[in-house]
Structures are given as structure tokens and as C-alpha cells.
Design an enzyme around this catalytic site. Structure first.
Site, short mmCIF file in Angstrom:
data_model
loop_
_atom_site.label_atom_id
_atom_site.label_comp_id
_atom_site.label_asym_id
_atom_site.label_seq_id
_atom_site.Cartn_x
_atom_site.Cartn_y
_atom_site.Cartn_z
N HIS A 1 -0.82 6.28 6.35
CA HIS A 1 -0.22 6.10 5.02
C HIS A 1 0.11 7.45 4.41
O HIS A 1 -0.45 8.48 4.80
CB HIS A 1 -1.18 5.35 4.10
CG HIS A 1 -1.16 3.88 4.28
ND1 HIS A 1 -1.66 3.27 5.42
CD2 HIS A 1 -0.71 2.87 3.48
CE1 HIS A 1 -1.51 1.96 5.31
NE2 HIS A 1 -0.94 1.70 4.14
N SER B 1 0.80 -1.23 0.00
CA SER B 1 0.00 0.00 0.00
C SER B 1 0.83 1.28 0.00
O SER B 1 0.36 2.31 -0.49
CB SER B 1 -0.93 0.01 1.22
OG SER B 1 -0.20 -0.15 2.42
#
Length: 304
Positions: free
Chosen positions: A278, A53
């Protein structure tokens, strides 16, 4: 042979949600090759991006693959655009080292994108192997009950052994195998292992809050585990004749504790489009810049 994963793309993507276990987060969900393997310098680079990711960029606009939560503004796309490369981006949120060899119901194995004439391969992998999302979820849960202490560090090092360090050590041979397999399938390619950015303040001073629900004493521990994971990947890259790109140093001061605009890593309650914990679009840009600098330094692309 292309075995099928036991997890659907939806399940693999949803695994990223483990970091939100303590809060109401609903996001559905990281030395050079020998001269004989140097990429060609004529025409466009044939570039393949593998990984998890942190390379796919879930939540970052514009999402172009819902099964893998992949963005066209992730660092592979930015690197390809900067260097006029022909990109094959098969990065997928939730991927582990084992997943690189597994096909799903909707996509072939990531390794299958590699060809004998591939020039450049970037790989972001390892974070899911050590269960870092689950670690963050556990730390968030424990932090809620003891915000001024270090409950997560205490729990994960109970008995004198560090569970995260053990997971990092167990992942090292898997990283080695990834590098060897990439070299085998793409023998002419420059192989670049891309590290993970600075998620937490490098100073170790935290910012405990509802959106960053870690205990004050656990920020330094989580910072150190990020650094340890990166060090392991860098060491395996050196042993495996691959390059390593440090994305940690270029992102110091832009961790999840920083205000919107200065924050390149989102908190567990993102305020800019991205998955919890993230990189947002600015974070992906910073990672791309680090990769571009490394490619220029080793002569794969023109200097910036």
C-alpha cells in the site's frame, strides 16, 4: 434503507492481510460531469471521499479511525487541505463496491455521506472486488517454490483464460453502478474516480526477495493486471460522465522494489509506516498531487 454488513469492521480490515499469506506479516488489516452538474465555485468545496484502503491509508500516521484504518494524511485529507474544502472522509480499508451501500456496527454506509449539495466526490474502489490482495497472497506463496519462474501467471492463466481479467470484467458493471449512484445522490457534484498507483516496476523487471516474495516472471504479469484494472475504471468513468485520475504514471519508479526513501509503495514487509503493498505517506502525497492537478485542469479548483 441501510442494511448491515455481514462482516465486522475488524473482519473487513483484516482482509487486507491476505497479501501476507506467504510471510510473517502481522499487519491487521483503492469524462467530466455535464455542465448542469458542475460544482459551485463560491466558498469552500463540500468534498466527500469514498473508497477503500488506497484512499484510507492504513498504517500511515496518524490513524484517526481504527475500524477503517483511516489516516489523516491520506490523499483525501491532503486534497481537502490544499483546496480549503470541507471534507467528509468515509473511506474504509477492505471496502468493495457493495460495501459502499452497507452500514456497519460503528458507521453508516459510505453513500450516506453524499448530499444533494455535495460539490466534489472522489472514489477509489475496485481492487477488493477483483480480490487483488488474495492474488498477491497466492503469488507470494507460489513464488517461494519457483522464484525464477512465473508460477502465479501460469496458475492464473491455466487453460487459456485469465482469472484476474475475468474478475476485472465482472467488476466493470459494479463500477458503473457506483458512478451512477454517486450521481444520483450528489447530482451537482464533480465525480472523480481515482486509479491505483504503480505497485510493481513498470519495466517488468522484478526484485524477488523475502520482503517482495514474487517470482521473477510474475512481476510483469502483476504490473499488467494493475494497468488493466485502471483501464477498466477509466473506461467506466468515461461512460459514466465522471473524471478519472491516473495515479499510476506519477508513481512509476517508486514501486515496492525501490529503496526506502524512493519507495512510495511498501513491500510485503513495510519499512515505513503503511500496510503491506500500500502507499506510504509519500505515496498518498503523490496521489493527492495527481488529484489536485486533475481538479485544476477541469476548473474545479484553482490551478497550482
Amino acid at each position: 434503507m441501510k442494511p448491515h454488513s455481514t462482516h465486522s469492521p475488524r473482519q473487513r480490515t483484516a482482509a487486507l492481510g491476505a497479501i501476507a499469506a506467504a510471510g510473517a506479516l502481522a499487519f491487521a488489516m483503492t469524462s467530466s460531469a455535464p455542465a448542469s452538474a458542475a460544482p459551485r465555485h463560491t466558498g469552500s468545496l463540500d468534498y466527500v471521499a469514498l473508497g477503500d484502503s488506497y484512499a484510507a491509508a492504513p498504517g500511515v500516521p496518524e490513524q484517526i479511525d481504527t475500524a477503517c484504518a483511516r489516516s489523516n494524511a491520506n490523499y483525501p485529507h491532503l486534497v481537502a487541505e490544499r483546496n480549503t474544502a470541507r471534507l467528509t472522509d468515509v473511506t474504509c480499508s477492505g471496502a468493495t463496491t457493495a460495501d459502499l451501500a452497507l452500514a456497519t456496527d460503528t458507521a453508516p454506509a459510505q453513500y450516506d455521506a453524499l448530499k444533494r449539495d455535495t460539490d466534489l466526490v472522489t472514489v477509489s474502489i475496485g481492487g477488493n472486488d477483483i480480490g487483488f490482495s488474495a492474488v498477491l497472497g497466492r503469488c507470494a506463496t507460489l513464488g517461494a517454490g519457483n522464484p525464477s519462474g512465473s508460477p502465479c501467471r501460469d496458475a492464473l492463466t491455466q487453460g487459456g483464460s485469465d482469472q484476474v481479467e475475468q474478475s476485472i470484467a465482472a467488476t466493470a458493471p459494479k463500477i458503473s453502478q457506483v458512478i451512477a449512484e454517486v450521481h444520483r445522490r450528489a447530482p451537482r457534484a464533480k465525480v472523480v474516480m481515482v486509479g491505483y498507483p504503480s505497485l510493481f516496476p513498470d519495466s517488468g523487471v522484478g526484485c524477488t526477495s523475502r520482503s517482495v516474495p514474487f517470482a521473477a516472471g510474475d512481476f510483469g504479469y502483476l504490473r499488467d493486471k494493475t494497468k488493466s484494472l485502471n483501464s477498466m475504471i477509466a473506461h467506466q468513468a468515461e461512460l459514466g460522465r465522471a473524471a478519472y485520475v491516473d495515479t499510476y504514471k506519477p508513481t512509476i519508479g517508486h514501486d515496492m522494489c525501490q529503496p526506502v526513501g524512493e519507495r512510495w509503495i511498501e513491500s510485503l514487509a513495510p519499512e515505513t509506516p503503511a500496510a503491506p503493498a500500500h502507499p506510504n505517506a509519500q505515496g498518498e502525497q503523490a496521489m493527492a498531487a495527481a488529484v489536485n492537478r486533475a481538479l485544476a485542469q477541469c476548473g474545479v479548483v484553482r490551478r497550482l
